[in-house]
Design a protein around this motif. Structure first.
Motif, short mmCIF file in Angstrom:
data_model
loop_
_atom_site.label_atom_id
_atom_site.label_comp_id
_atom_site.label_asym_id
_atom_site.label_seq_id
_atom_site.Cartn_x
_atom_site.Cartn_y
_atom_site.Cartn_z
N UNK A 190 1.98 3.91 -1.65
CA UNK A 190 2.77 4.35 -2.72
C UNK A 190 3.50 3.16 -3.40
N UNK A 191 3.84 2.29 -2.81
CA UNK A 191 4.60 1.13 -3.51
C UNK A 191 3.46 -0.07 -3.87
N UNK A 192 2.39 -0.18 -3.07
CA UNK A 192 1.47 -1.31 -3.56
C UNK A 192 0.34 -0.57 -4.51
N UNK A 235 -0.94 -2.47 -11.90
CA UNK A 235 -0.09 -3.35 -13.00
C UNK A 235 -0.55 -4.67 -13.01
N UNK A 236 -1.31 -5.29 -11.82
CA UNK A 236 -1.52 -6.76 -12.07
C UNK A 236 -2.97 -6.75 -12.85
N UNK A 243 -10.83 -4.40 -7.59
CA UNK A 243 -11.73 -5.28 -8.39
C UNK A 243 -11.27 -5.80 -9.86
N UNK A 244 -11.36 -6.97 -10.27
CA UNK A 244 -11.26 -7.50 -11.45
C UNK A 244 -12.62 -7.40 -12.30
N UNK A 283 2.95 -9.29 -7.42
CA UNK A 283 1.81 -8.79 -8.44
C UNK A 283 2.28 -8.34 -9.75
N UNK A 284 3.55 -7.84 -9.79
CA UNK A 284 4.00 -7.32 -11.14
C UNK A 284 4.51 -8.36 -11.95
N UNK A 285 4.66 -9.54 -11.47
CA UNK A 285 5.26 -10.64 -12.13
C UNK A 285 4.58 -11.39 -13.19
#
Length: 374
Positions: A296-298, A304-305, A321-322, A372-374
């Motif tokens: 739930x956190x990751x 978001x990344x 995936x990107x 990842x959020x930064x």
């Protein structure tokens, strides 16, 4: 003078095998480790939480046994496994005689084709995106490997062994009841053995996942079916090497006979610990909740990344995936100090995904999410 070895008389089995995948991550690991706040390793699904104290006590009590344990395991262990399959996964009617303890599920996955007598001229089917050891087991036996996700891909073929994995490692995809019923019907019509890797069956986050042995899948008839189970994830017993096989009585008996001769025996202390772990659901529920919170956190941080998470409704990984070559994504994440596994480890179709493990401490998951959020 040492005698010369005539290597012309044999071909090393290791020559059939691919490079060990994780050995190819050295450069990315170095890059991720150079992050000012250190490395967050999310590559391998290795448990990090303490083993339940009751299991540890049972292990110690089993250590007093001085003799040889039986290959078939104690009756208490087999009864506990059969009862756990009923209680946890809705699979009644397993005869404890049709349960066989194994020295970690990876061992039986790698050995199953050989132990079933397959070799040159045999065909083993594995999922298109799959745990690498399915392929390795077939190659060790000298069998042909066929990658397929649907029965129509196989056409008129009559393979000898079909591996399925639900919930999947690495994708977290779940095969539903209708799909599994079709697999069972198809396999029986062609005399194909089905080995279902169900190591993640107790870690479903969305919906439900049936066992290959569930009545709604096989009508209570285990002929030609083997379910492979592990305590590594559900009970954090990766270090104990604890698992079991259940299903077709004749196939289990066949494996048992071979394993008696070969000495594939779960040590008695591990048998005692496994018995306790299979009888106790409290620690299993607590461990599942830990993983649920980490997911739930990751998960939202990964999204978001800018990554898309596919499947991942079960298991201990996010399949992300990107839409670029997976090694590029590995390198991009390594720049954030987060190391993940490239999807190509699991087959050609994984070439644009990465596998992100949830098996890290709460602090490590929080740190990864922050980066990842930064």
């Amino acid at each position: 003078m040492a005698a010369a070895t005539n290597t012309n008389r044999r071909t090393p089995v290791s020559s059939r095998l691919p490079e060990f995948p994780w050995d190819t991550l050295a450069e990315a690991r170095t890059r991720a480790s150079a992050h000012p706040d250190g490395l967050v390793d999310l590559t391998v699904g290795a448990p990090v939480d303490d083993v339940d104290e009751g299991i540890q006590r049972a292990l110690g009590e089993g250590a007093a046994f001085p003799g040889y344990p039986t290959t078939h395991g104690t009756e208490a262990l087999r009864e506990a496994a059969a009862a756990a399959m009923d209680r946890r996964f809705g699979v009644p009617g397993i005869d404890p005689k049709s349960v066989l303890p194994v020295i970690g599920t990876k061992e039986i996955v790698a050995g199953l084709p050989s132990q079933l007598g397959l070799g040159a001229g045999s065909t083993v089917v594995v999922p298109e995106i799959a745990y690498p050891t399915y392929e390795v087991g077939a190659l060790i036996a000298g069998a042909r490997v066929r990658r397929a996700d649907s029965l129509t891909q196989l056409g008129p073929e009559r393979p000898d062994l079909l591996f399925i994995n639900s919930p999947s490692n690495p994708t977290g995809k779940v095969l539903g009841t209708d799909h599994l019923r079709k697999v069972v019907e198809w396999a029986r019509s062609r005399g194909v053995i089905v080995a279902a890797d169900e190591c993640y069956l107790g870690l479903v986050w969305e919906g439900s996942a049936p066992s290959i042995l569930a009545p709604e899948v096989c009508d209570g008839d285990f002929t030609g079916l083997l379910a492979l189970h592990s305590l590594s994830k559900s009970s954090s017993l990766a270090g104990y090497r604890s698992g079991f096989v259940a299903g077709d009585p004749s196939l289990v008996e066949e494996l048992l006979t071979l394993r008696k001769h070969a000495g594939y025996i779960m040590p008695m202390p591990v048998q005692a610990a496994t018995t306790f772990a299979l009888q106790d659901d409290t620690h299993v529920d607590a461990q599942r909740e830990r993983y649920r919170k980490r997911r739930a956190e990751l998960l939202p941080a990964v999204e978001a990344a800018g990554l898309r998470v596919d499947n991942s409704e079960a298991g201990l990984y996010l399949w992300a995936t990107r839409d670029e070559p997976c090694r590029d994504t590995v390198d991009w994440l390594a720049g954030k100090g987060v190391l993940v596994a490239p999807g190509e480890f699991y087959g050609p179709r994984g070439g644009k995904h990465v596998r992100i493990a949830l098996t890290a401490t709460d602090a490590a998951i929080t740190e990864a999410a922050k980066r990842l959020r930064s």
